[in-house]
Design an enzyme around this catalytic site. Structure first.
Site, PDB file in Angstrom:
ATOM      1  N   TYR A 160      -7.547   0.009   1.084  1.00  0.00           N
ATOM      2  CA  TYR A 160      -8.796   0.776   1.054  1.00  0.00           C
ATOM      3  C   TYR A 160      -9.866   0.173   1.961  1.00  0.00           C
ATOM      4  O   TYR A 160     -10.942   0.745   2.096  1.00  0.00           O
ATOM      5  CB  TYR A 160      -9.355   0.835  -0.369  1.00  0.00           C
ATOM      6  N   ASP A 282       6.171  -1.787 -10.017  1.00  0.00           N
ATOM      7  CA  ASP A 282       7.111  -0.711 -10.366  1.00  0.00           C
ATOM      8  C   ASP A 282       7.606  -0.873 -11.798  1.00  0.00           C
ATOM      9  O   ASP A 282       7.702   0.104 -12.560  1.00  0.00           O
ATOM     10  CB  ASP A 282       8.271  -0.615  -9.371  1.00  0.00           C
TER      11      ASP A 282
END
Ligand code: NAP
Length: 416
Positions: A160, A282
């Site tokens: 970002y 994950d």
């Protein structure tokens, strides 16, 4: 008199101050608000009435918020010709605590996202998203009540940071030539390239905020979520710096997962200690679905946090209900986590719960916990009574559908 964007700050209010890392709030604080675009107009009107009623109910007139409108998004553009006027950023910088509705992201133009710009300009480095289920809210889970987490997402760096180069440009060719030449990499020449910076200072301040929150709120654990098995020097380093912080700053308050199993230990967490553990991102998505009650406070990097926040919100009934805050050392901006849902604008139908629950977070941050509790009780009871807006109504058998303003009035009626 102080003014921002040419609009005077209300004289009857007192400025919030920050001293030694603590927010000092008078009984009549000036709180700037950004109404928001599209349905922001609907939800802000309902929310402001709920906040005022909760404060009145909790403190019987001895405390009162003095609201001060500041501008961003379409409303700012129409009024001042700018999407994010400097006066708005300065107002939040000076007045310390603000709340905002959703903002339209300008298409084209210099600003990628107003929200990202505000976070970076004011160094609001923790994006805090508490996610828990409210009884009666439809959920895809068999036991949505088992999820009760507070996510601390790093808010200023990672992908970002906006360091990227478009495919085919002279700039990206230069970057690729450097990486393939001087750094011995093998990047395909027709690539776009993005950079993922993760710093020691950025990681430490985020993990520090998460652990401090866990201590203050008597939480059981803090989980560092990362993708360090693949991205060793960014995500893996985030985990390592987090564990280091436990040892250097929170030794008395925390214990790590390795420590409770070391030397024949049986995995018992000593009474009163906060367990600090880590999970690969994950695997964490599986864990949150399969063993949600093993997680409490989560501290993670920016992109992981973005995904995890929305996934958790979905488990407990969707984004319409999820509150959020962007908090730094000197300022805090509380916000609805959904977008402007423009097709419902000015129709008085949208669910205002996200911004209302964000307001409850703001009241807690101000030290006005009684008013926050009144709001939370009001929302829980209203939903349990099956009086809901269209989004929940379409998933709840036998519910009564009400509009935005009426839903707000029901919350006020149901406050403890
Ligand atoms: P969105 O505004 O969040 O809306 C997507 C859908 O989510 C809506 O059509 C609606 O679904 C549902 N929804 C959102 N808020 C709801 C609420 N309060 N109550 C009930 N349902 C709600 O996302 P978008 O359409 O992708 O984005 C629209 C604009 O918002 C864009 O300009 C985007 O950049 C901006 N945005 C701003 C923020 C922010 O300011 N924090 C965040 C995200 C997006 P149904 O149609 O199924 O009813």
């Amino acid at each position: 008199m102080q003014e921002f964007n040419g609009i005077p700050v209300p004289a009857e209010g007192a400025q919030v101050r920050v001293e030694g890392g603590r927010f000092i709030v008078a009984d009549n604080p000036i709180i700037p608000f950004i109404e928001g675009d599209g349905t922001g107009r609907d939800i802000w009107k309902a929310a402001q009435a709920v906040f005022d009623a909760a404060v009145e109910k909790a403190y019987g007139g001895s405390r009162k918020i003095v609201w001060y409108e500041i501008f961003a998004g379409e409303k700012a553009f129409n009024k001042f010709g700018e999407w994010l006027p400097q006066g708005t950023v300065d107002a939040v910088r000076e007045l310390k605590i603000a709340i905002k509705g959703p903002l339209t992201t300008p298409v084209g133009g210099g600003i990628r996202s107003l929200n990202v710009a505000l976070r970076q300009l004011l160094t609001l480095y923790s994006c805090i998203r508490p996610v828990k289920w409210h009884p009666g809210v439809p959920s895809p889970m068999k036991h949505p009540e088992k999820l009760d987490v507070v996510i601390f997402r790093e808010n200023t760096e990672d992908v970002y940071a906006g360091v990227e180069w478009e495919q085919g440009t002279a700039a990206v060719k230069k970057v690729i030539a450097f990486l393939n030449g001087e750094m011995g990499r093998n990047i395909l020449p027709d690539s776009g390239v993005g950079i993922k910076p993760i710093s020691i200072s950025g990681s430490r301040r985020l993990v520090r905020a998460a652990i401090r929150y866990a201590i203050a709120d008597k939480r059981k654990s803090v989980t560092l979520v990362h993708k360090g098995n693949i991205q060793k020097f960014t995500e893996g380093a985030f985990r390592d710096w987090g564990y280091e912080l436990v040892k250097t700053e929170f030794r008395g308050a925390c214990v790590t997962e390795d420590e409770i199993w070391a030397g024949g230990g049986d995995g018992t967490v000593p009474e009163g200690k906060i367990l600090v553990k880590d999970r690969i991102a994950d695997a964490m998505f599986q864990q949150l679905l399969l063993r949600p009650d093993e997680y409490d406070v989560i501290a993670t990097t920016n992109l992981n946090g973005d995904y995890i926040s929305d996934a958790c919100a979905a488990q407990t009934g969707g984004l319409g209900l999820a509150p959020g805050a962007n908090v730094g050392d000197e300022q805090a901006v509380f916000e609805a986590t959904h977008g402007t849902a423009p097709k419902y604008a000015d129709k008085d139908v949208i669910n205002p719960s996200s911004v209302i629950l964000s307001g409850a977070m703001m009241l807690r941050h101000m030290g006005w916990a009684e008013a926050a509790e009144a709001i939370e009780t009001g929302i829980t009871k209203t939903i349990a009574n099956k009086t809901v807006t269209y989004d929940l109504h379409r998933q709840m058998a036998g519910a009564t559908k009400v509009g935005t303003s009426r839903f707000g009035q029901e919350i006020v009626r149901n406050m403890a």
